[in-house]
Design an enzyme around this catalytic site. Structure first.
Site, mmCIF file in Angstrom:
data_model
loop_
_atom_site.group_PDB
_atom_site.id
_atom_site.type_symbol
_atom_site.label_atom_id
_atom_site.label_comp_id
_atom_site.label_asym_id
_atom_site.label_seq_id
_atom_site.Cartn_x
_atom_site.Cartn_y
_atom_site.Cartn_z
ATOM 1 N N THR A 208 -39.021 -1.969 -4.003
ATOM 2 C CA THR A 208 -37.856 -2.838 -4.182
ATOM 3 C C THR A 208 -38.165 -4.051 -5.061
ATOM 4 O OG1 THR A 208 -37.274 -2.197 -1.939
ATOM 5 C CG2 THR A 208 -36.042 -4.018 -2.892
ATOM 6 N N VAL A 209 -39.206 -4.801 -4.692
ATOM 7 C CA VAL A 209 -39.490 -6.037 -5.426
ATOM 8 C C VAL A 209 -40.026 -5.718 -6.822
ATOM 9 C CG1 VAL A 209 -40.767 -8.210 -5.406
ATOM 10 C CG2 VAL A 209 -39.912 -7.249 -3.259
ATOM 11 N N LYS B 27 -47.610 -11.909 1.886
ATOM 12 C CA LYS B 27 -47.936 -12.963 2.861
ATOM 13 C C LYS B 27 -49.040 -12.537 3.816
ATOM 14 C CE LYS B 27 -44.063 -11.016 5.057
ATOM 15 N NZ LYS B 27 -43.378 -10.308 3.983
ATOM 16 N N GLU C 277 -45.393 -17.603 -4.759
ATOM 17 C CA GLU C 277 -44.074 -18.139 -4.400
ATOM 18 C C GLU C 277 -43.264 -17.148 -3.574
ATOM 19 O OE1 GLU C 277 -42.590 -21.474 -5.407
ATOM 20 O OE2 GLU C 277 -41.755 -20.607 -3.598
ATOM 21 N N VAL D 124 -43.342 -16.513 0.762
ATOM 22 C CA VAL D 124 -42.598 -17.252 1.786
ATOM 23 C C VAL D 124 -41.208 -17.604 1.269
ATOM 24 C CG1 VAL D 124 -42.566 -19.279 3.280
ATOM 25 C CG2 VAL D 124 -44.756 -18.302 2.583
ATOM 26 N N ILE E 135 -36.458 -18.619 -2.496
ATOM 27 C CA ILE E 135 -36.403 -20.083 -2.389
ATOM 28 C C ILE E 135 -37.663 -20.694 -2.999
ATOM 29 C CG2 ILE E 135 -36.177 -22.029 -0.808
ATOM 30 C CD1 ILE E 135 -35.181 -20.033 1.313
ATOM 31 N N GLY F 103 -29.997 -1.641 8.447
ATOM 32 C CA GLY F 103 -31.072 -1.923 7.502
ATOM 33 C C GLY F 103 -31.543 -3.365 7.500
ATOM 34 N N LYS G 116 -46.321 -16.747 7.541
ATOM 35 C CA LYS G 116 -45.701 -17.651 6.562
ATOM 36 C C LYS G 116 -45.982 -19.116 6.866
ATOM 37 C CE LYS G 116 -42.082 -14.324 5.375
ATOM 38 N NZ LYS G 116 -40.738 -13.829 5.774
ATOM 39 N N GLY H 282 -35.059 -9.631 -0.103
ATOM 40 C CA GLY H 282 -34.186 -8.865 -0.987
ATOM 41 C C GLY H 282 -34.779 -8.711 -2.363
#
Lengths: 439, 439
Positions: free
Chosen positions: A12-13, A102, A126, A129, A133, A184, A202, A307
């Site tokens: 996904t990422v 993490k 970045e 965590v 953001i 999900g 985290k 996400g």
């Protein structure tokens, strides 16, 4: 100057990261300076949501981290191994590393950053965590001039989603977890999320940055949300609180003088948060991290904690940070000193206070018989252990059983636990279904 | 390596900045690398809250910006002149600049950044928007990989304090402004705050960074909060809104296809914000900036928008950013290329949509006679101009006069204004005391 990225993992990422890099229009011009040079995948034939030339893909991840043309290794495979070994090998090869992992940083950060400092490369994280953001970089840079007092976060989206739904629907944990799994929002094995382990990873990372020392993960006290019930949420609501899973890193203060000590509190637990508190209105899968420092006061960062898109945004921002730094250096990176705002140079371990010494407020829900005498009994028992009571609410009576909710003033954990142990021995205390901490 | 700072101005923020630099314990180790080398003040003899060796102070600001030993000039005198000239002179002398001066950047940013790029120096301005909240640097760096759709901020503490008190107390603007002035939350001349000019400066700066183009300040539509009444706040509350002074920069979208256009909306006005919106719970003097982008979604930064400590935190973080960059370069800064994440290199001006073309929802409060027919009349009149009505609430009747609140669906500003002009002509519409936009 083009910077060549070796991407480990195209889940996904990884897909999200590639999408940004392949579509640089209307983004920071520096995005154009990044080339996806190699991508390590498990299977070459899997259909994917993005198009990459076939010859960029390989199943040989080791070949990527040792490829002399790769400048930055982006580790997005997750888990402990082979992630840890690949990161260490990349560092040994003089490559900068960007990771969203993490778990590996919370456990092997010590080894990884020591190696990175020796090799003179950056390891940026970045995305590890708070998803998209920006919080790691602000902690290292913009907020670093402050004397940080506390970092308090809602850093796990799954548990925040479950608690928000429990709050809104009045439902119980198990049913909502099952539904979240179906939708999900929770994993088939929800342990890492609902037992607070992900949040512990985290907060260990955030504490390390905020307080400039290394953290042993086993020093983080960790309690999940399985035992939070619909009735606790309802009582908390009546008392002016919402229940959130908070991850807390706080510079301990001396209870007498209120002076900062050299010890940290590090804990993850469900917490009653006053409704007017900035973290109280952070709902659903959103994350937020509240930083308190001197002289800044309170600053909060809020956004999507997971996400594809948000996490990829954080990954690419780290890549760009490295590209920007390399571009501002006229000679080869390895011979240049590191930017101390990007590097992670602290060596010592933070002292962490044992949980028994920590001072906090408590919420206790008891089921008791013979209500007439029971409140006096509770008061006396707490009093014996110097637990001062803020409020006692006798909310419901079912037949012979009264439900009593007690909120204490600030008290040392060990005193509170001793009082609780004594209380459990009383014949007319039938059960103590809930003990929660209050912010 | 020590970096020598020349501080221009020793008012509130200057004192705060000096306090941090003189007390580096438990802060980022890089704070120790900064030396307060010269401080420019108006009077040498004024008693101050900090102790600095007398020979560091001077009333000759020009001598500081031309001093060959000064590496970084920190401009904290505010206002347009001599601030602008001193900044430009510092740049010509090859010095990096840190400023908290939103007014000078919003008006002369063009001239200042052009000069800075020619000289190869950085001009950083974290403190100019949002006080201590790190937002400038995240927009330039962490969020820059996103295609930014909108930046929406509560960026003026004074007006947010006044609106929060109006909300909580049900009081009227004038009385609460007077009290805010007495308490020091509003200036004796409150124009810049309550008329939205300060917020306009700030959104011009944020838009320039978010959308990578220069902004003409006169392109920002600006409406203050003087006409917001207690009854508007009460009606908004019943309809599920709070009223906030929002500063909005948004990439315009085509109303037909919803596709992003090359034009921006730039506007400051009191706005009805739905109560569940992240900005709705930002109260008192706090500021918050919500950034929406692709693929990150919504990210919000919240914190103290002003004050000695928070603003000084931002100033020192900028100084440290320059120190970190200088330390990572092996040769003298002037000969090194700039880090594109710290520099500001865009040259073109953003296209800004005229207000008449902007599509939004409206709240209108009317006083009307002859209530029986009036709602039909309003509906017909709005309908003639393609203004579609979401709800009509006839809330209070005083004698022969009915108070009617209308909320429209999204409508083009010019259509709405034409309908409103026609409505004002009707004999039974006595007054239109309020027209506000809805988020």
């Amino acid at each position: 100057m083009t910077v060549k990225v070796g991407l480990l993992g195209l889940g996904t990422v990884g897909i999200g990261t590639a999408k940004i890099l392949l579509d640089p229009a209307e983004r920071h011009p520096l995005v154009k300076a990044v080339e996806i040079y190699r991508v390590g995948v498990r299977s070459l034939d899997k259909p994917r949501a993005i198009e990459l030339p076939r010859d960029r893909l390989t199943t040989d991840l080791q070949a990527i981290v040792t490829d002399p043309n790769v400048d930055v290794v982006v580790e997005l495979i997750g888990g402990l191994e082979p992630a840890r070994s690949l990161i260490l090998e990349a560092i040994r090869q003089g490559k900068h590393v960007v990771t969203a992992n993490k778990a590996v940083i919370a456990r092997y950060g010590d080894e990884i950053f020591t190696a990175a400092n020796e090799a003179g490369v950056y390891v940026l994280l970045e995305a590890a965590v708070g998803g998209g953001i920006p919080v790691i970089q602000p902690l290292k840079q913009a907020l670093g001039v402050n004397r940080i007092q506390a970092v308090t976060g809602i850093v796990n989206g799954t548990t925040n989603y479950i608690l928000t739904r429990m709050q809104e629907e009045g439902g119980d944990f198990e049913a909502i977890l099952a539904d979240a799994q179906k939708l999900g929002y929770a994993e088939a094995d929800p342990t890492a999320d609902v037992d607070g382990l992900d949040a512990a990873d985290k907060i260990a990372i955030l504490a390390s940055l905020a307080f400039g020392g290394r953290i042993k993960l086993e020093d983080v006290f960790c309690e999940g949300i399985r035992h939070v019930s619909a009735s606790d949420i309802a009582y908390a609501d009546r008392l002016g609180f919402v229940i959130k899973l908070l991850a807390i890193a706080r510079r301990d203060t001396c209870p007498m003088s209120n002076e900062a000590l050299e010890q940290l509190q590090l804990r993850v637990h469900p917490t009653l948060v006053p409704k007017h508190h900035p973290l109280a209105s952070v709902n659903d899968v959103y994350n937020a991290i509240l930083v308190e420092g001197d002289p800044i006061g309170q600053v909060m960062f809020f956004g999507p904690g997971a996400g594809e898109g948000p996490t990829a945004s954080a990954v690419v921002s780290d890549i760009l940070n490295i590209v920007g730094t390399l571009q501002s250096q006229s000679v080869a990176a390895a011979s240049e000193p590191q930017n101390p705002l990007l590097a992670c140079t602290h060596q010592h371990y933070c002292q962490v206070s044992p949980m028994a010494d920590i001072v906090s407020r408590f919420y206790v829900r008891l089921l008791a018989k013979d209500q007439a005498g029971v409140i006096g009994r509770i008061g006396t028992c707490f009093g014996n252990h110097e637990v001062s009571i803020e409020s006692v609410v006798q909310i419901d009576v079912h037949g012979e059983t009264a439900e009593v909710v007690v909120v204490t003033h600030e008290v040392k954990e060990s005193n509170f636990q001793a009082a609780l142990a004594e209380l459990r021995e009383f014949a007319n205390i039938q059960q103590v279904p809930s003990v929660l901490r209050v912010l």
